[in-house]
Design an enzyme around this catalytic site. Structure first.
Site, short mmCIF file in Angstrom:
data_model
loop_
_atom_site.label_atom_id
_atom_site.label_comp_id
_atom_site.label_asym_id
_atom_site.label_seq_id
_atom_site.Cartn_x
_atom_site.Cartn_y
_atom_site.Cartn_z
CE LYS A 260 7.83 5.65 -92.08
NZ LYS A 260 6.47 5.36 -91.54
CG ASP B 243 18.62 -7.54 -92.10
OD1 ASP B 243 18.35 -8.72 -91.77
OD2 ASP B 243 19.64 -6.96 -91.72
CE1 TYR C 104 21.14 -2.47 -92.86
CE2 TYR C 104 21.33 -4.64 -93.85
CZ TYR C 104 20.77 -3.79 -92.90
OH TYR C 104 19.84 -4.27 -92.02
CG ASP D 142 15.63 -12.08 -89.39
OD1 ASP D 142 15.77 -12.85 -90.36
OD2 ASP D 142 16.56 -11.70 -88.68
CG ASP E 110 4.95 2.53 -90.49
OD1 ASP E 110 4.76 2.36 -91.71
OD2 ASP E 110 4.75 3.62 -89.92
#
Length: 356
Positions: free
Chosen positions: A190, A246, A135, A250, A222
């Site tokens: 990851k 992020d 980001y 959610d 994942d």
């Protein structure tokens, strides 16, 4: 205790108003000062994070934030869009640790899209690093590809970066949070694909040496996404980077039945924080008086607990929310047959009434 009130856009002003009513009902002497932010900041001063708003945020002991974002500003250049306000506040205030609890209240077990036996009793904490990762990494932009299979074509690019000190400080926050809970920490990465997250994994493993009482496991993002749906109660505390956090936070929000129930805190190294509901500005329902204010009210409770050292008052708010849910009061997002549907103001007033 000075609190900056930044209502923002969409339903932000409506839900923040209810949280302020709850704060005012506690009998404490708070100095509350409001300022425009997001689309409201742009409309008033030509920028989503006006200088006066940033100055207020820096001077305050804590910040209560609503939500930003409105379709009418989608055509602005990216630096002027409402969402840049929250990114700017994180950067200027050094808010690097985002704490998002996902708790399923017993009364809302049927509101979750998962089977009650899968989610009943859910109580997890996701800790997301806020100031690094893809980001904020540089370089970024759009250019003519200098190499690769599509050399010469236009391409967009972003850079994923993490410095060692960034990883260490968020790891310490996570391990310390785990010590106060179930003493279990899952670091999500990851590492099998990304060098950045192999580095992340190595540093978190090293920090673990300072917290031998906490059980640490590593999980690819994942798989973590899958396990959050398959067996969410196996998690206690999760720590991860900015982008993965992020997404996963959610996802975890929906385990609880509604993102309208979830508060969050974004903290600096001294526990000064910005507190906001996990949901967005929902401009489609703004002004209709149907938004759920509970996430914002619970965010105010987190503010009292983490930044203002008022744990007893935080408990009063938490217990009041539990009481109104036990009474069967529901906003539209958590309504089910047999309960009583109420609006934003009615729910806020019920919480005030339930304070003891």
């Amino acid at each position: 205790m000075k609190i900056a009130i930044l209502p923002g856009d969409g339903i932000g002003p409506e839900i923040v108003e209810q949280a302020v009513n709850v704060l005012n009902a506690l009998g404490e002497k708070f100095e509350l000062e409001s300022a425009p932010v997001g689309g409201a900041g742009y409309a008033a001063h030509g920028h989503p994070l006006p200088e006066g708003t940033l100055k207020l945020a820096k001077e305050a002991d804590a910040i209560l934030f609503g939500a930003v974002g409105d379709w009418q500003y989608d055509t602005l250049e990216r630096s002027l869009r409402p969402e840049q306000a929250i990114l700017g506040l994180r950067k200027h205030l050094g808010l690097f640790a985002n704490l998002r609890p996902a708790i399923l209240y017993p009364e809302l077990a049927n509101a979750s899209t998962l089977k009650p036996e899968v989610v009943s009793g859910l109580d997890i904490l996701i800790i997301r690093e806020l100031t690094g990762d893809i980001y904020f990494g540089q370089p970024r932009g759009v250019r003519t590809a200098p190499d690769g299979a599509f050399k010469g074509e236009r391409e967009g690019f972003d850079t994923m970066r993490y410095a060692e000190s960034e990883i260490r400080r968020i790891a310490h926050v996570a391990f310390q949070a785990a010590q106060k809970r179930g003493k279990r920490l899952t670091s999500v990465d990851k590492a099998n694909v990304l060098e950045t997250f192999q580095f992340w994994k190595d540093i978190v493993t090293d920090v673990h040496k300072e917290y031998p009482d906490v059980a640490l496991d590593h999980m690819y993002v994942d798989n973590a996404a899958m396990q959050l749906v398959r067996a969410p109660k196996k998690f206690d505390v999760i720590v991860t980077g900015n982008m993965f956090g992020d997404i996963l936070s959610d996802q975890a929000a929906m385990l609880t039945g509604s993102i309208g129930m979830l508060p969050s805190a974004s903290l600096d190294a001294s526990n000064k924080g910005l507190y906001e509901p996990s949901h967005g500005s929902a401009p489609d329902i703004a002004g209709k008086g149907i938004a759920n204010p509970l996430a914002t009210i619970l965010s105010a409770a987190m503010m009292l607990r983490f930044s203002l050292n008022k744990a007893e008052q935080a408990d009063r708010i938490d217990n009041a929310v539990k009481k109104v849910l036990a009474q069967g009061l529901r906003t539209a997002d958590i309504y089910e047959a047999g309960t009583t549907k109420v609006g934003t103001g009615e729910m806020g007033a019920a919480v005030v009434k339930a304070l003891v």
